[in-house]
Design a protein around this motif. Sequence first.
Motif, short mmCIF file in Angstrom:
data_model
loop_
_atom_site.label_atom_id
_atom_site.label_comp_id
_atom_site.label_asym_id
_atom_site.label_seq_id
_atom_site.Cartn_x
_atom_site.Cartn_y
_atom_site.Cartn_z
N MET A 118 0.84 -1.18 0.00
CA MET A 118 0.00 0.00 0.00
C MET A 118 0.89 1.24 0.00
O MET A 118 2.07 1.17 0.38
N ILE A 119 0.33 2.39 -0.40
CA ILE A 119 1.12 3.61 -0.52
C ILE A 119 0.55 4.70 0.39
O ILE A 119 -0.59 4.59 0.87
N ALA A 120 1.35 5.72 0.64
CA ALA A 120 0.93 6.90 1.41
C ALA A 120 1.26 8.13 0.58
O ALA A 120 2.43 8.37 0.26
N THR A 162 1.00 11.33 6.52
CA THR A 162 0.08 10.20 6.51
C THR A 162 0.67 8.94 7.14
O THR A 162 -0.03 8.24 7.89
N PRO A 163 1.94 8.58 6.86
CA PRO A 163 2.50 7.36 7.48
C PRO A 163 2.50 7.40 9.01
O PRO A 163 2.56 6.34 9.64
N VAL A 166 -1.73 6.22 14.01
CA VAL A 166 -2.21 6.81 15.25
C VAL A 166 -3.74 6.76 15.32
O VAL A 166 -4.32 6.42 16.36
N LYS A 167 -4.40 7.07 14.21
CA LYS A 167 -5.87 7.02 14.17
C LYS A 167 -6.37 5.59 14.38
O LYS A 167 -7.36 5.37 15.09
N ILE A 206 -3.22 4.34 1.99
CA ILE A 206 -3.54 3.90 3.34
C ILE A 206 -4.61 4.78 4.00
O ILE A 206 -5.40 4.31 4.82
N GLU A 207 -4.66 6.06 3.64
CA GLU A 207 -5.68 6.95 4.22
C GLU A 207 -7.05 6.61 3.67
O GLU A 207 -8.04 6.58 4.40
N ALA A 208 -7.13 6.33 2.35
CA ALA A 208 -8.40 5.92 1.76
C ALA A 208 -8.84 4.57 2.31
O ALA A 208 -10.03 4.34 2.55
#
Length: 267
Positions: A71-73, A78-79, A84-85, A163-165
């Motif tokens: 996966m990408i950031a 974002t990494p 943390v989230k 990774i955020e999506a």
Amino acid sequence: MTQTAKHDELDQDQPQETFISHLVELRSRLMKAAITVIGVFVVLFLYPGASVIYDVLAQPMLSSLPEGTRMIATGVITPFMVPVKVTLMAAFVISLPVVLYQAWAFVAPGLYRHEKRLALPLIVSSTLLFMLGMAFCYFFVFRTVFHFIATFAPQSITPAPDIEAYLSFVMTMFMAFGITFEVPVAVVLLVKTGIVELSKLRSARGYVVVGAFVIAAVVTPPDVVSQFMLAVPLCLLYEVGLIVARMVTPTSKDTDSDDTGSLTEQR
């Protein structure tokens, strides 16, 4: 000042003092819940670590990607922020029994005796069902849906999800399945509180089936597999709620006895 005026002044001050005491109690309960979540978050952040927790969450997606693909950031921070989230979400789920208990402890003094007997089992069952919904989504839905989608990916492209999506998608699905698994609790509450009669809920089965597929079409990705995996459990859990509601619905004699006991306790 006459004696009557003094009594009137005391009566006016009493509601204000009661309201302030409720606010103090609410603040205390919220602080305890927040401290619990933060404490669990700190422990998880230190061990096993935010990155490890995210890797576990991403495993269903990683297992469906081609070998050697990651996966990408796309964001600068974002990494760091995404793990943390995820850790904060895990801390909240682990602390959910304590959070719900604090909510119950705040409203319990204002409940009747038969309502107190109902509240605690509902809190426990709500917690277990929400976690069960998330587990069902993680272990069964994610793996099935991701592999199903991967089979339709053209050979000319290499999937590399952001990774955020992915986190946004996972949280949406967790909430959808967690709330779906709360359907039996909602049915029992509707019947137990007398808002809706059990016979009316039984006659509304057809509308529930249609509504389940509409909700699944809106919440889940636009594929048939994930829609069925949300709609079918929702319908089955609705039936489970009807069965449980029938079992816990008291007879008119039991209701009269509870009401009499509640009035005696209030007096």
